[in-house]
Write a protein that holds these residues in place. Structure first.
Motif, PDB file in Angstrom:
ATOM      1  N   HIS A 219       0.849  -1.199   0.000  1.00 13.75           N
ATOM      2  CA  HIS A 219       0.000   0.000   0.000  1.00 13.75           C
ATOM      3  C   HIS A 219       0.879   1.241   0.000  1.00 13.75           C
ATOM      4  N   LEU A 220       0.594   2.126  -0.934  1.00 14.37           N
ATOM      5  CA  LEU A 220       1.224   3.451  -0.865  1.00 14.37           C
ATOM      6  C   LEU A 220       0.228   4.293  -0.076  1.00 14.37           C
ATOM      7  N   TYR A 360       8.797  -1.244   2.409  1.00 13.13           N
ATOM      8  CA  TYR A 360      10.101  -0.665   2.058  1.00 13.13           C
ATOM      9  C   TYR A 360      11.138  -1.778   1.846  1.00 13.13           C
ATOM     10  N   ALA A 361      11.030  -2.831   2.663  1.00  8.55           N
ATOM     11  CA  ALA A 361      11.955  -3.962   2.501  1.00  8.55           C
ATOM     12  C   ALA A 361      11.769  -4.574   1.115  1.00  8.55           C
ATOM     13  N   LEU A 362      10.517  -4.663   0.705  1.00  8.85           N
ATOM     14  CA  LEU A 362      10.188  -5.234  -0.602  1.00  8.85           C
ATOM     15  C   LEU A 362      10.779  -4.375  -1.734  1.00  8.85           C
ATOM     16  N   VAL A 363      10.532  -3.081  -1.667  1.00  5.95           N
ATOM     17  CA  VAL A 363      11.065  -2.182  -2.698  1.00  5.95           C
ATOM     18  C   VAL A 363      12.591  -2.144  -2.613  1.00  5.95           C
ATOM     19  N   VAL A 380      12.631  -4.126 -11.627  1.00  2.95           N
ATOM     20  CA  VAL A 380      11.235  -3.672 -11.559  1.00  2.95           C
ATOM     21  C   VAL A 380      10.287  -4.851 -11.794  1.00  2.95           C
ATOM     22  N   PHE A 381      10.568  -5.640 -12.829  1.00  4.20           N
ATOM     23  CA  PHE A 381       9.676  -6.755 -13.148  1.00  4.20           C
ATOM     24  C   PHE A 381       9.701  -7.823 -12.049  1.00  4.20           C
ATOM     25  N   MET A 382      10.877  -8.017 -11.467  1.00  4.04           N
ATOM     26  CA  MET A 382      11.013  -9.044 -10.428  1.00  4.04           C
ATOM     27  C   MET A 382      10.116  -8.712  -9.234  1.00  4.04           C
ATOM     28  N   ILE A 383      10.197  -7.475  -8.766  1.00  2.00           N
ATOM     29  CA  ILE A 383       9.394  -7.094  -7.599  1.00  2.00           C
ATOM     30  C   ILE A 383       7.915  -7.034  -7.973  1.00  2.00           C
ATOM     31  N   VAL A 392       2.868  -0.880  -6.609  1.00  3.33           N
ATOM     32  CA  VAL A 392       4.275  -0.882  -6.223  1.00  3.33           C
ATOM     33  C   VAL A 392       5.157  -0.243  -7.305  1.00  3.33           C
ATOM     34  N   LEU A 393       4.612  -0.113  -8.516  1.00  4.49           N
ATOM     35  CA  LEU A 393       5.469   0.270  -9.637  1.00  4.49           C
ATOM     36  C   LEU A 393       6.132   1.642  -9.484  1.00  4.49           C
TER      37      LEU A 393
END
Lengths: 570, 380
Positions: A219-220, A360-363, A380-383, A392-393
């Motif tokens: 979530h942003l 944030y850990a994910l990004v 970018v594609f992996m996450i 998330v993009l």
């Protein structure tokens, strides 16, 4: 058009297309199986060597002793199996027409299992890529595929292996195009997709449809949170730089040690890893379970800071000491920890509402991947593939871009390329890679040249120039070019009465040169700027002169080409 | 190469493709068997870690238990028991965020799982997130239950929800849940008493009394039920019923002072109510006079203790009315019903006015207050 109307050669070509397609699927399956077996073998070895609750003595002994074994194997039998495997495959693809011996695949499997299974802080994805390429390349040979087709099997196998090892088929395809081939417009897109899908189906049918990570919902919370991701990008860039610089420096340090220590260097690395494991067992091996914890809020701020630092040091030690294993997983680990730290701090101190630190850990994983591996599209594609969430993009792209720019600014040569250069392999720049349809420097060059020794007298050089009517002479020893000396330089030296001085005193080092794979337009461009002579230097052995290009050799080449309609350079 | 030899090469390629395919099948079978063995090994390690975690959790080593459960869940990714144990330990160790993530992951695979939803509800309740908690509690209650004693567990969970709702002032939702609970209650005195208490907390003494009745019917010697039923009946103004329950309580446990006092008050209400049905005029007159005398006495005490001029003035007015009423009652032996009603109202007004300024009222004063409330006075 029916096949009956086709000529025999057309039917043959069609046949090769069908065979290549079948091979793509089979290689996808085999690469997937190899990646799965590699994963299973690492896990089994870890359990066998460490048990459930290892003692401190075991933490010290296991990596040290196993690295003694792998050090011997790597030094004596499988020198190409050191390190990640991705740079080696890139070099094989661009410099050796995709040729990777099966021995390399076997060696990588064996040493990779022993190194990662014995606790070295390394990843399994890079080795999986090399193993798969080592399987695909001999298969291509068995089928007598054309050189271009045989070369194509390498990125196809790489995509399949990565797809099975990391369970992200789309990112694997992008990685093969972006990193291995170096061209996002490559015509191999279809083949890599087919192989990647085949591999991931195999992997899931064996290991089940379990994700590598339990990714929390993203979530942003607030648009202002993008400031947080900008900070993450900066932190990611700094950590990426620290990792790249640290790794390259440590590797130079190990390279600088006496040659006889090479066999023992992995064991020295193992000993250091053993000590680190006593204090931070979480950095052992691939360590994805701790990445998972960081993403799900399972680690405290202090723990994440310490693990980020410990993993950075451990990976640098493991890799630079010459063990077999990749940096793909460690970069994600570092990213998760660095991201988690930024996330917690933002959560505590930001004056606007923020998402969970796990986001944030994910990004952060993608950010460090972009900074270290320098494959921004893959990151970018992996996450995105892990989260399957469009939200998330934008944050991901913001953080990745910042990290990528910082890393590129202060470490201009990408890590994989820099590692190859430390091994005296000079990779072609991306702009000059995909020119298979053009004439190359190797087609234009002549192997008939005189390499003047730097100890020869200027008088002798003058005689050679007069005899050959050359504008410049290459100067060097044992086939290695040290520089060029021009006719003008020689004449000036003679006029100043230095005829008996050695030619080494007037040689111009850092002269313009080309590599055998460089395209014809680049050759002409460099020849125009450096008239007279262009040495053609090997990529595999730095400074080794394979030939020279002179205006005369260019003219002769063009004459040959226009006289023979089926030009050899095509 | 002539055409024939080229086709020989092609046939070789077909053969190679077949050989590779067969080889791939063989490697697949081998890898699959390796994976199965490793999964079995993982399951064994997970079981050991889980048992270790259980032992640590029961000996309050929560952090160590979390590590063990983590290991168990890493080795057996899809085991619901291990993951639930991890979530519980995480919640106990105040790692609420991770506990929630663990449970949400489990819920993804089993959205109707009652146990997972109930754990999520408890976590939300712990964080004070009322809407989420209610959502998860209700998902759990109407979800899929496994194991034994489902009805009992479901009942306990609904009780948990009602308590949560009452703490968070959600009376209306609590009452609707209570009505569902009431309908599903087993034949158990304990369950009825518990439900009756919740009804009382939710401000519904009628249903509370109904449940106390049911409990007493099942266990006539249940002191808790009898006491609380007596109190509830008293509060509702059903004094004869209260007297019955309170008498039974005192008979079973004469040492409960509070109940004895309440019984005494109830008996005084019964014996002192001038408007009670079926009284003779004589009895009505006597009761009214006795009440008025008690109230006048209390008025005198209050006047001697207060210094507030406004209150003194108010009490004097009431005292004058009481004197007038007393003289009337002394002159007439049988008051009419209107006169009796006016007398009861006057007594109530005096008791109410004096209750603020004088000492603790005695039992008869309390009885007079209750009689006044019964005939239209507001709650004291």
């Amino acid at each position: 058009m029916s096949t009956a109307n086709l000529s025999f050669m057309q039917r043959l070509r069609l046949r090769e297309n069908h065979i290549f397609f079948a091979l793509t699927i089979i290689i996808g399956i085999l690469a997937g199986l190899a990646a799965v077996l590699f994963t299973l073998a690492i896990k089994g070895t870890t359990y066998l060597l460490f048990g459930i609750a290892p003692s401190n003595l075991r933490y010290i002994l296991v990596p040290t002793l196993m690295s003694l074994v792998t050090g011997f194997l790597l030094a004596k039998f499988f020198p190409e199996a050191r390190g990640s495997g991705v740079p080696q495959i890139e070099a094989a693809y661009h410099l050796n027409q995709g040729e990777v011996p099966f021995r390399v695949a076997f060696g990588k499997f064996l040493t990779g299992v022993l190194c990662i299974g014995s606790g070295h802080s390394m990843g399994r994805e890079g080795p999986s890529v090399q193993i798969a390429a080592g399987i695909a390349s001999p298969i291509g040979k068995w089928f007598h595929l054309s050189p271009v087709r045989a070369q194509s099997l390498v990125p196809v196998a790489a995509a399949a292996a990565l797809s099975a090892a990391f369970n992200t088929p789309v990112a694997a395809v992008i990685f093969a195009l972006e990193e291995i081939i170096g061209d996002m417009n490559a015509t191999l897109l279809g083949s890599t997709v087919v192989a990647s899908v085949a591999a991931v189906i195999v992997e899931r049918s064996i290991l089940g449809n379990n994700p590598i990570f339990h990714v929390p919902a993203y979530h942003l919370v607030n648009p202002a949170e993008l400031i947080g991701y900008l900070v993450l990008g900066i932190v990611g860039g700094i950590v990426s730089l620290a990792f790249c610089k640290g790794l390259l420096s440590a590797r130079l340090l190990f390279h600088g040690m006496p040659k006889w220590t090479k066999i023992l260097q992995p064991a020295l690395g193992g000993l250091i890893i053993g000590v680190i494991l006593i204090f931070f067992p979480q950095v052992m091996g691939v360590g994805y379970q701790f990445v998972d914890q960081a993403m799900n809020g399972g680690l405290l701020l202090k723990t994440m800071v310490l693990l980020c630092f410990a993993k950075l040091v451990a990976t640098i030690v493991s890799y630079s000491s010459g063990n077999a294993g990749g940096i793909f997983a460690p970069s994600l680990y570092l990213g998760a920890m660095a991201g988690g730290v930024v996330g917690v701090l933002m959560h505590r101190f930001a004056p606007f509402p923020t998402g969970d630190p796990g986001a944030y850990a994910l990004v952060g994983m993608g950010t460090l991947f972009a900074g270290i591996i320098r494959a921004p599209m893959t990151s970018v594609f992996m996450i995105f593939e892990l989260t399957q969430d469009y939200q998330v993009l934008v944050p991901l792209m913001v953080a990745n871009m910042i990290s990528y720019l910082i890393s590129r600014r202060y470490q201009p040569v990408p890590l994989y390329r820099a590692l190859l250069e430390q091994d005296y392999v000079h990779m072609p720049l991306p702009g000059t890679r995909q020119t298979t349809d053009l004439w190359r420097a190797r087609d234009v060059m002549t192997r008939e040249f005189t390499l003047v020794s730097p100890d020869s007298s200027i008088q002798l050089a003058s005689a050679i120039v007069a005899e050959t009517n050359a504008q410049s002479l290459p100067v060097g020893n044992n086939g290695a070019c040290l520089g060029l000396v021009t006719r003008d330089q020689i004449e000036r030296a003679l006029k100043s009465g230095a005829a008996n001085d050695v030619i080494g005193t007037i040689v111009t080092d850092n002269c313009a040169h080309v590599h055998p794979d460089h395209p014809f337009d680049l050759v002409l461009d460099r020849l125009a700027k450096n008239p007279g002579l262009l040495p053609v230097l090997s990529r595999n052995q730095m400074n080794h002169v394979e030939g020279v290009i002179t205006p005369q050799s260019v003219v002769q080449f063009l004459q040959r080409e226009f006289e023979a309609p089926t030009g050899s350079g095509q | 190469m002539d055409e024939a030899s080229t086709f020989r090469v092609l046939n070789r390629e077909i053969f190679l493709l077949i050989a590779l395919s067969v080889g791939a099948v063989g490697v697949y079978a081998f890898t699959k068997s390796m994976a199965t063995k490793e999964q079995q090994m993982d399951a064994r390690i997970a079981a050991i870690s889980y048992e270790e975690g259980q032992r640590q959790f029961s000996s309050r080593q929560t952090e160590k238990a979390i590590d063990s459960f983590r290991k168990a869940t890493t080795d057996a990714l899809k085991d619901r028991t291990y993951a639930l144990a991890l979530a519980n330990a995480l919640a106990a160790g105040n790692h609420d965020g991770e506990a929630q993530q663990t449970l949400l992951r489990l819920r993804e695979a089993n959205p109707e799982d009652a146990e997972i939803n109930s754990e999520l509800a408890r976590l939300a309740a712990k964080r004070g997130e009322v809407d989420d908690a209610v959502h998860y509690y209700q998902n759990a209650l109407y979800g899929r239950w496994a194991g034994t004693g489902i009805d009992d567990r479901k009942l306990q969970l609904r009780v948990e929800l009602i308590r949560f709702l009452l703490v968070h002032q959600q009376r209306d939702i609590a009452l609707s849940e209570l009505l569902i609970l009431d309908a599903d209650l087993p034949r158990s005195a304990v369950a009825h008493v518990e439900t009756a208490r919740l009804f009382l907390q939710a401000g519904d003494p009628q249903h509370a009394l109904k449940n106390y009745d049911a409990a007493i019917e099942l266990d006539k010697d249940n002191v808790d039920a009898l006491t609380e039923a007596g109190e509830a009946a008293f509060r509702l103004g059903d004094i004869p019923r209260a007297e019955v329950y309170l008498k039974a309580t005192v008979r079973l446990n004469p040492k409960i002072e509070k109940t004895r006092r309440l019984l005494s008050v109830a008996e005084m209400v019964m014996s002192g109510d001038p408007l009670a049905p079926h009284l003779t005029k004589q009895e009505e007159h006597e009761r009214l006079l006795r009440g008025l005398t008690q109230a006048s006495h209390r008025l005198e005490v209050a006047l001697s203790q207060t210094t507030d001029s406004r209150e003194i003035s108010q009490l004097n007015t009431l005292g004058e009315q009481a004197l007038a009423m007393e003289s009337e009652l002394h002159s007439e032996l049988s008051p009419d019903s209107e006169q009796t009603k006016a007398g009861v109202e006057l007594i109530y007004a005096i008791e109410k006015a004096t209750s603020a300024s004088t000492e603790e009222p005695d039992d008869f004063d309390l009885a007079l207050l209750r009689i006044g409330q019964k005939y239209g006075g507001a709650q004291p």
